[in-house]
Design a protein around this motif. Structure first.
Motif, PDB file in Angstrom:
ATOM      1  N   UNK A  13      36.419  46.413  75.403  1.00  0.00           N
ATOM      2  CA  UNK A  13      37.269  45.876  76.457  1.00  0.00           C
ATOM      3  C   UNK A  13      36.901  44.408  76.636  1.00  0.00           C
ATOM      4  N   UNK A  14      37.925  43.574  76.721  1.00  0.00           N
ATOM      5  CA  UNK A  14      37.742  42.134  76.917  1.00  0.00           C
ATOM      6  C   UNK A  14      38.135  41.758  78.338  1.00  0.00           C
ATOM      7  N   UNK A  15      37.609  40.640  78.787  1.00  0.00           N
ATOM      8  CA  UNK A  15      37.963  40.085  80.080  1.00  0.00           C
ATOM      9  C   UNK A  15      38.595  38.725  79.859  1.00  0.00           C
ATOM     10  N   UNK A  16      39.456  38.327  80.769  1.00  0.00           N
ATOM     11  CA  UNK A  16      40.050  36.999  80.710  1.00  0.00           C
ATOM     12  C   UNK A  16      39.110  35.932  81.242  1.00  0.00           C
ATOM     13  N   UNK A  17      37.911  36.299  81.628  1.00  0.00           N
ATOM     14  CA  UNK A  17      36.935  35.336  82.128  1.00  0.00           C
ATOM     15  C   UNK A  17      36.158  35.825  83.336  1.00  0.00           C
ATOM     16  N   UNK A  18      36.621  36.872  83.974  1.00  0.00           N
ATOM     17  CA  UNK A  18      35.939  37.395  85.148  1.00  0.00           C
ATOM     18  C   UNK A  18      35.258  38.711  84.842  1.00  0.00           C
ATOM     19  N   UNK A  19      34.846  39.413  85.897  1.00  0.00           N
ATOM     20  CA  UNK A  19      34.132  40.673  85.694  1.00  0.00           C
ATOM     21  C   UNK A  19      35.052  41.799  85.228  1.00  0.00           C
ATOM     22  N   UNK A  20      34.426  42.813  84.656  1.00  0.00           N
ATOM     23  CA  UNK A  20      35.105  44.069  84.355  1.00  0.00           C
ATOM     24  C   UNK A  20      34.799  45.034  85.490  1.00  0.00           C
TER      25      UNK A  20
END
Length: 172
Positions: A13-20
């Motif tokens: 799973x990737x994030x756009x820059x913030x937390x998961x």
């Protein structure tokens, strides 16, 4: 034993820059992500988590926030651990380092998370009613209370990863 480097054996799973965030499926509609009309969105609340893990109320449950770096993350059920890929040359090398890293980790203090069952892990910016269709993973957990602990480990000179381990302490 599962060989994680096999194609399709691990979902990242990737994030756009913030937390998961790992939100129980039963309360997904209550997670608004970055949307909402309030002064602080759910995403803002997730961003305020200090450290590698934190808990946030969502509906009548609690979600687990994976803070720190916005690293690619996978859940390895046989280890009961979220693996966060901070640095490493290959998936195979990184995943092979997980069992010894779990054994050698210097763990931060535990938090306790009550889980009603399966959770969905996704970018905290997405609303629970529509997490990114291609970037989430369903994590099947037995209902109960989990001890959650985190650690940053460097199992090799060019390999760093964060571990978030879940251990069932009281089944429902």
């Amino acid at each position: 034993m599962v060989r994680y480097a096999e194609p399709g054996a691990v979902e990242w799973v990737e994030s756009g820059g913030g937390p998961l965030i790992a939100v129980p499926e039963t309360v997904l509609p209550f997670w608004a992500g970055a949307d909402g009309e309030e002064t602080a969105s759910d995403y803002d609340r997730a961003c305020e988590v200090d450290g590698h893990v934190g808990l946030l109320p969502v509906g009548d449950c609690t979600a687990l926030v994976l803070g720190g770096e916005p690293a690619s993350t996978a859940y390895l059920p046989d280890q009961g651990v979220f693996v966060r890929w901070c640095a490493g040359d290959s998936e195979a090398e990184l995943l092979a380092s997980v069992p010894p890293a779990v054994a050698a980790a210097e763990w931060e203090p535990e938090v306790h998370w009550d889980v009603p069952g399966t959770v969905l892990l996704f970018d905290a910016a997405w609303p629970g009613t529509d997490p990114s269709a291609s970037d989430h993973v369903r994590v099947r957990l037995e209902p109960g209370r989990y001890a959650v602990r985190a650690a940053r480990v460097q199992p090799g000179p060019e390999t760093w990863l964060d571990l978030v381990q879940l251990r069932l302490v009281s089944p429902r």
